[in-house]
Write a protein that holds these residues in place. Structure first.
Motif, mmCIF file in Angstrom:
data_model
loop_
_atom_site.group_PDB
_atom_site.id
_atom_site.type_symbol
_atom_site.label_atom_id
_atom_site.label_comp_id
_atom_site.label_asym_id
_atom_site.label_seq_id
_atom_site.Cartn_x
_atom_site.Cartn_y
_atom_site.Cartn_z
ATOM 1 N N ALA A 63 1.087 -1.456 0.155
ATOM 2 C CA ALA A 63 0.107 -0.311 0.143
ATOM 3 C C ALA A 63 0.725 1.302 -0.169
ATOM 4 O O ALA A 63 1.943 1.450 0.641
ATOM 5 N N VAL A 64 0.011 2.079 -0.837
ATOM 6 C CA VAL A 64 1.470 3.466 -0.502
ATOM 7 C C VAL A 64 0.338 4.799 -0.388
ATOM 8 O O VAL A 64 -1.244 4.429 -1.034
ATOM 9 N N TYR A 65 0.667 5.335 0.860
ATOM 10 C CA TYR A 65 -0.044 6.167 1.729
ATOM 11 C C TYR A 65 0.564 7.361 1.954
ATOM 12 O O TYR A 65 1.728 7.241 2.217
ATOM 13 N N ARG A 66 -0.052 8.379 2.082
ATOM 14 C CA ARG A 66 0.271 9.579 3.173
ATOM 15 C C ARG A 66 0.554 9.289 4.902
ATOM 16 O O ARG A 66 -0.785 8.834 5.322
ATOM 17 N N THR A 67 1.147 9.677 5.378
ATOM 18 C CA THR A 67 0.586 9.136 6.978
ATOM 19 C C THR A 67 0.325 10.554 7.410
ATOM 20 O O THR A 67 -0.370 11.351 6.329
ATOM 21 N N GLN A 68 -0.018 10.696 8.354
ATOM 22 C CA GLN A 68 -0.740 11.662 9.561
ATOM 23 C C GLN A 68 0.420 13.125 8.665
ATOM 24 O O GLN A 68 -0.728 14.023 9.370
ATOM 25 N N SER A 69 1.552 13.012 9.314
ATOM 26 C CA SER A 69 2.696 14.327 9.394
ATOM 27 C C SER A 69 2.462 14.697 7.638
ATOM 28 O O SER A 69 3.303 15.612 6.903
ATOM 29 N N GLY A 70 2.127 13.725 6.627
ATOM 30 C CA GLY A 70 1.819 14.184 5.321
ATOM 31 C C GLY A 70 3.459 13.660 4.496
ATOM 32 O O GLY A 70 3.090 13.930 2.882
ATOM 33 N N GLU A 71 4.267 12.702 5.073
ATOM 34 C CA GLU A 71 4.659 12.218 4.380
ATOM 35 C C GLU A 71 3.955 10.814 3.460
ATOM 36 O O GLU A 71 3.369 10.098 3.961
ATOM 37 N N MET A 72 4.945 9.950 2.066
ATOM 38 C CA MET A 72 4.202 9.931 1.680
ATOM 39 C C MET A 72 5.297 8.492 1.734
ATOM 40 O O MET A 72 6.432 8.801 1.930
ATOM 41 N N VAL A 73 4.241 7.861 1.844
ATOM 42 C CA VAL A 73 5.361 5.798 2.220
ATOM 43 C C VAL A 73 4.528 4.660 1.744
ATOM 44 O O VAL A 73 3.478 4.899 1.251
ATOM 45 N N MET A 74 5.340 3.357 1.540
ATOM 46 C CA MET A 74 5.101 2.394 1.442
ATOM 47 C C MET A 74 5.083 1.034 2.305
ATOM 48 O O MET A 74 6.062 1.240 2.911
ATOM 49 N N ALA A 75 4.409 0.940 2.261
ATOM 50 C CA ALA A 75 3.779 -0.535 3.529
ATOM 51 C C ALA A 75 3.834 -1.662 2.782
ATOM 52 O O ALA A 75 2.726 -2.090 1.781
ATOM 53 N N ALA A 76 4.920 -2.287 2.517
ATOM 54 C CA ALA A 76 4.717 -4.131 1.948
ATOM 55 C C ALA A 76 4.369 -5.375 3.528
ATOM 56 O O ALA A 76 4.612 -4.947 4.236
ATOM 57 N N CYS A 77 3.424 -5.930 3.441
ATOM 58 C CA CYS A 77 3.282 -6.960 4.151
ATOM 59 C C CYS A 77 3.331 -8.503 3.883
ATOM 60 O O CYS A 77 2.805 -8.451 2.450
ATOM 61 N N SER A 78 3.840 -9.021 4.646
ATOM 62 C CA SER A 78 3.732 -10.788 3.855
ATOM 63 C C SER A 78 3.589 -11.040 5.057
ATOM 64 O O SER A 78 4.172 -11.474 6.625
ATOM 65 N N LEU A 79 3.001 -12.366 4.792
ATOM 66 C CA LEU A 79 2.067 -13.646 5.980
ATOM 67 C C LEU A 79 3.390 -14.081 6.061
ATOM 68 O O LEU A 79 4.080 -15.022 5.658
ATOM 69 N N VAL A 80 3.628 -14.719 7.911
ATOM 70 C CA VAL A 80 4.484 -16.134 7.897
ATOM 71 C C VAL A 80 3.917 -17.127 7.860
ATOM 72 O O VAL A 80 2.826 -17.848 7.642
ATOM 73 N N PRO A 81 4.989 -18.228 6.895
ATOM 74 C CA PRO A 81 4.642 -19.255 6.505
ATOM 75 C C PRO A 81 4.678 -19.957 7.495
ATOM 76 O O PRO A 81 3.629 -21.359 7.285
ATOM 77 N N TYR A 82 4.363 -20.290 8.621
ATOM 78 C CA TYR A 82 4.772 -21.151 9.819
ATOM 79 C C TYR A 82 4.556 -20.113 11.224
ATOM 80 O O TYR A 82 4.558 -19.099 11.393
ATOM 81 N N ASP A 83 3.793 -21.312 11.741
ATOM 82 C CA ASP A 83 3.737 -21.078 12.648
ATOM 83 C C ASP A 83 4.755 -20.242 13.930
ATOM 84 O O ASP A 83 5.285 -21.149 14.043
ATOM 85 N N ALA A 84 4.690 -19.343 14.748
ATOM 86 C CA ALA A 84 4.939 -17.984 14.929
ATOM 87 C C ALA A 84 4.439 -17.317 17.075
ATOM 88 O O ALA A 84 4.309 -16.374 16.734
ATOM 89 N N GLU A 85 3.772 -18.534 17.315
ATOM 90 C CA GLU A 85 3.185 -17.910 17.969
ATOM 91 C C GLU A 85 1.484 -16.804 17.944
ATOM 92 O O GLU A 85 1.212 -17.184 16.472
ATOM 93 N N ASP A 86 2.126 -15.524 18.407
ATOM 94 C CA ASP A 86 1.144 -14.682 18.049
ATOM 95 C C ASP A 86 1.625 -13.694 16.749
ATOM 96 O O ASP A 86 0.892 -12.922 16.346
ATOM 97 N N VAL A 87 2.737 -14.093 16.018
ATOM 98 C CA VAL A 87 3.054 -13.387 15.156
ATOM 99 C C VAL A 87 2.503 -14.171 14.060
ATOM 100 O O VAL A 87 2.464 -14.691 13.199
ATOM 101 N N ALA A 88 2.106 -12.874 13.346
ATOM 102 C CA ALA A 88 1.280 -13.386 11.803
ATOM 103 C C ALA A 88 1.596 -12.463 10.634
ATOM 104 O O ALA A 88 1.138 -14.271 9.334
#
Length: 474
Positions: free
Chosen positions: A129-154
Motif C-alpha cells: 500500500a502507498v499512502y500519506r501518513t498523518q504528517s503528510g509524508e508519502m510512504v510504502m508499506a509492504a506486508c507478508s504473511l508468516v508461512p510458519y506458526d510463530a505463536e501470535d506473530v501472523a
C-alpha cells in the motif's frame, strides 16, 4: 490570409502536437513512477523472503516449541534490525495489530491496514500500500504473511519513506516538462517559419491577383525557377494568366479598332451615296442605279460581318446547335466553289477545281460546312493578286476526307502563322476583316470533330487543309 492560415495551423497541427506531447509526458511519468515504486516493493519482498527462509531453521521437540522459537527469533530480528534509518520493521498479529516495531513504538499514525488486508486475500500472502501518513509524508508499506506458526506473530510489515522517490520523480517531472516545452517551442518556431514561408508568398500572390483584377495586367510575380516549389509554380501560373489576359486585352482593343474601321468604311459609303441619291430626281440616272447597287453591296457586307460576329459569339457560348446529317462532301464543296466562282473571275484570278466523280459521305451541318468553305475561299481571294491561281482539291483517305484550298497570295509571316486561328488576331500582313474568320472556322471544325491545318510561305501563298471523318452507316 495570414491570420487565417496561422489560426488553422494552430487549431490543427499545433493542437495535435500539444496533445501528443502531453500524452507522452503522462505515459513517461507514469512508467517512471511505477518503475521506482516497483523497485522499492521488490526490495522489501526480497527481505521478506530472506526472513521467512531463516525461519525454516527453527525447529523443536514439538510444534509448540518450534513456534516459540520462531516468535523469539522474529522479535530479536526486529530489535536488532540494522536498517532502521531506511525501514520500519513490524510484527503483526492475526488482526493486523502491531506486536513489535523496530522503532520501539506502536507506529501510531504511520500505518494503514490496506497492505495487511491485501496480503490476507493474495495467494502468495503479499500485500502493498502507498499512502500519506498523518504528517503528510508519502510512504510504502509492504506486508507478508508468516508461512510458519510463530505463536501470535501472523505477518511481517516493512514501511519505508518515499521522499527520495518523490524527489527523483519531481526531478524527472521538471526535466520532462522542460523537454516538452522545448519540443513545443521548436514546433511553434519551425511551424511559424513554415507558415510564414507560405503566407508571405501567398500574400504577394493575393496582392498581384487583386492588381490584375483592377486591370493592372503588366504586373508580374518574381520566380525562383524551382520546379518542385508549389508556390513558385502558382506564381508562374499567375504570371501566365496575366500574360494571357494582357494579350487578350490587346487583341480585344485591336479588334474593336479594326471592327470600328471596317464598319466605318461601308457606313461612310452608304451615307455618301444616300446624300447623293437625295439630290437625284431621275431614277434612270446612271449614278442613281450605281448608288443603289453600292448601297446594296455595302449593306450585305455589313450584314455578313455582323452575322459572322454573332455566329462566333454563339459558338463560343455553346448556343449554336449543329444540325448534322449525312452529306455528300463533293456536292457541298462544289456548291461553295460555284458560289465564289463569279467573284474569283471578277478579281482576275484563275480557279482550278476538278469535281470528283464518286460521292464522299460525311456527317456534318451543311450550313456550317458551307460557311467554312466560303470563308476559306474568301480569304484566298482577298490575299491573292490578279492573275493568281486558286486551287481546290478534294480526296478521301482511309478514315477522313480532306479539302485543300491553295492560293498564290501574299502568304502569312511565320510570326503570325501560329496565331491566325486566335480570336481577334490580325497579323501584320492582314487586310480588311474582323479578325475572327479563321477563329470561327476553327471553332466550327472542332464542333464537327474535324481539323484545320494552315501552312504558308511569305510571298508565295497559303495552303489550308480541312479534315472531316468519313461517314459510315454502321
Amino acid at each position: 490570409m495570414r491570420s487565417g492560415i496561422t489560426r488553422r495551423w494552430l487549431r490543427g497541427n499545433l493542437l495535435i502536437t500539444v496533445l501528443v506531447v502531453l500524452l507522452a509526458e503522462a505515459m513517461f511519468l507514469y512508467s517512471y513512477t511505477r518503475s521506482y515504486y516497483g523497485s522499492v516493493q521488490q526490495i522489501m519482498y526480497r527481505r521478506f523472503s530472506s526472513v521467512t527462509g531463516q525461519l525454516k531453521m527453527y525447529t523443536g521437540d514439538t510444534a509448540q516449541s518450534a513456534a516459540v522459537s520462531r516468535s523469539l527469533a522474529l522479535r530479536r530480528m526486529v530489535e536488532q534490525f540494522a536498517d532502521k534509518d531506511k525501514y520500519e520493521f513490524m510484527l503483526l498479529d492475526s488482526y493486523g495489530s502491531v506486536i513489535a516495531s523496530s522503532s520501539g513504538t506502536d507506529a501510531e499514525g504511520i500505518v494503514s491496514s490496506r497492505d495487511f488486508e491485501q496480503a490476507l486475500g493474495a495467494p502468495d500472502g503479499l500485500g502493498v500500500a502507498v499512502y500519506r501518513t498523518q504528517s503528510g509524508e508519502m510512504v510504502m508499506a509492504a506486508c507478508s504473511l508468516v508461512p510458519y506458526d510463530a505463536e501470535d506473530v501472523a505477518a511481517l510489515r516493512l514501511v519505508t519513506s518515499l521522499a527520495l522517490v518523490e524527489r527523483q520523480v519531481k526531478n524527472a517531472v521538471i526535466v520532462s516538462v522542460f523537454i516538452a516545452v522545448a519540443i513545443l517551442l521548436f514546433t511553434v518556431m519551425s511551424g511559424l517559419y513554415f507558415v510564414r514561408g507560405i503566407v508571405v508568398p501567398l500574400g504577394q500572390v493575393e496582392r498581384t491577383a487583386a492588381g490584375i483584377a483592377r486591370g493592372e495586367l503588366d504586373v508580374r510575380l518574381p520566380l525562383t525557377g524551382d520546379p518542385h516549389d508549389e508556390v513558385d509554380r502558382l506564381r508562374g501560373t499567375i504570371n501566365q494568366m496575366a500574360e494571357g489576359l494582357e494579350e487578350t486585352e490587346k487583341m480585344k482593343n485591336e479588334f474593336i479598332s479594326s471592327v470600328s474601321h471596317e464598319l466605318r468604311t461601308p457606313l461612310t459609303s452608304i451615307r455618301g451615296w444616300v446624300e447623293t441619291l437625295m439630290t437625284l430626281d431621275d431614277p434612270t440616272d446612271e449614278n442613281y442605279r450605281k448608288g443603289l447597287e453600292i448601297i446594296n453591296n455595302e449593306t450585305g457586307r455589313l450584314n455578313n460581318m455582323v452575322e459572322e460576329l454573332l455566329d462566333f459569339s454563339r459558338l463560343q457560348n455553346g448556343r449554336i446547335r449543329m444540325e448534322c446529317r449525312p452529306l455528300d462532301l463533293v456536292a457541298e464543296l462544289t456548291d461553295a466553289v460555284l458560289f465564289c466562282e463569279a467573284r474569283i473571275r471578277q478579281e482576275g484570278l484563275l480557279l482550278h477545281y476538278t469535281e470528283p466523280e464518286e460521292m464522299i459521305p460525311v456527317y456534318a451541318d451543311p450550313d456550317r460546312l458551307r460557311q467554312v468553305f466560303i470563308n476559306i475561299l474568301d480569304n484566298a481571294i482577298k490575299y491573292s493578286a490578279p492573275g493568281g491561281h486558286i486551287t481546290v482539291k478534294l480526296w478521301a483517305g482511309e478514315y477522313k476526307a480532306f479539302v485543300e484550298i491553295i492560293d498564290q497570295g501574299r502568304g502569312i509571316p511565320p510570326e503570325d502563322l501560329e496565331n491566325v486561328k486566335t480570336k481577334f488576331y490580325k497579323g501584320s500582313n492582314s487586310v480588311r476583316g474582323s479578325g475572327i474568320g479563321l477563329a470561327l472556322v476553327d471553332s466550327i471544325m472542332t464542333a464537327l470533330d474535324g481539323t484545320l491545318d494552315i501552312k504558308s510561305t511569305l510571298g508565295r501563298g497559303t495552303v489550308v487543309t480541312l479534315g472531316l471523318p468519313l461517314y459510315h452507316k454502321a
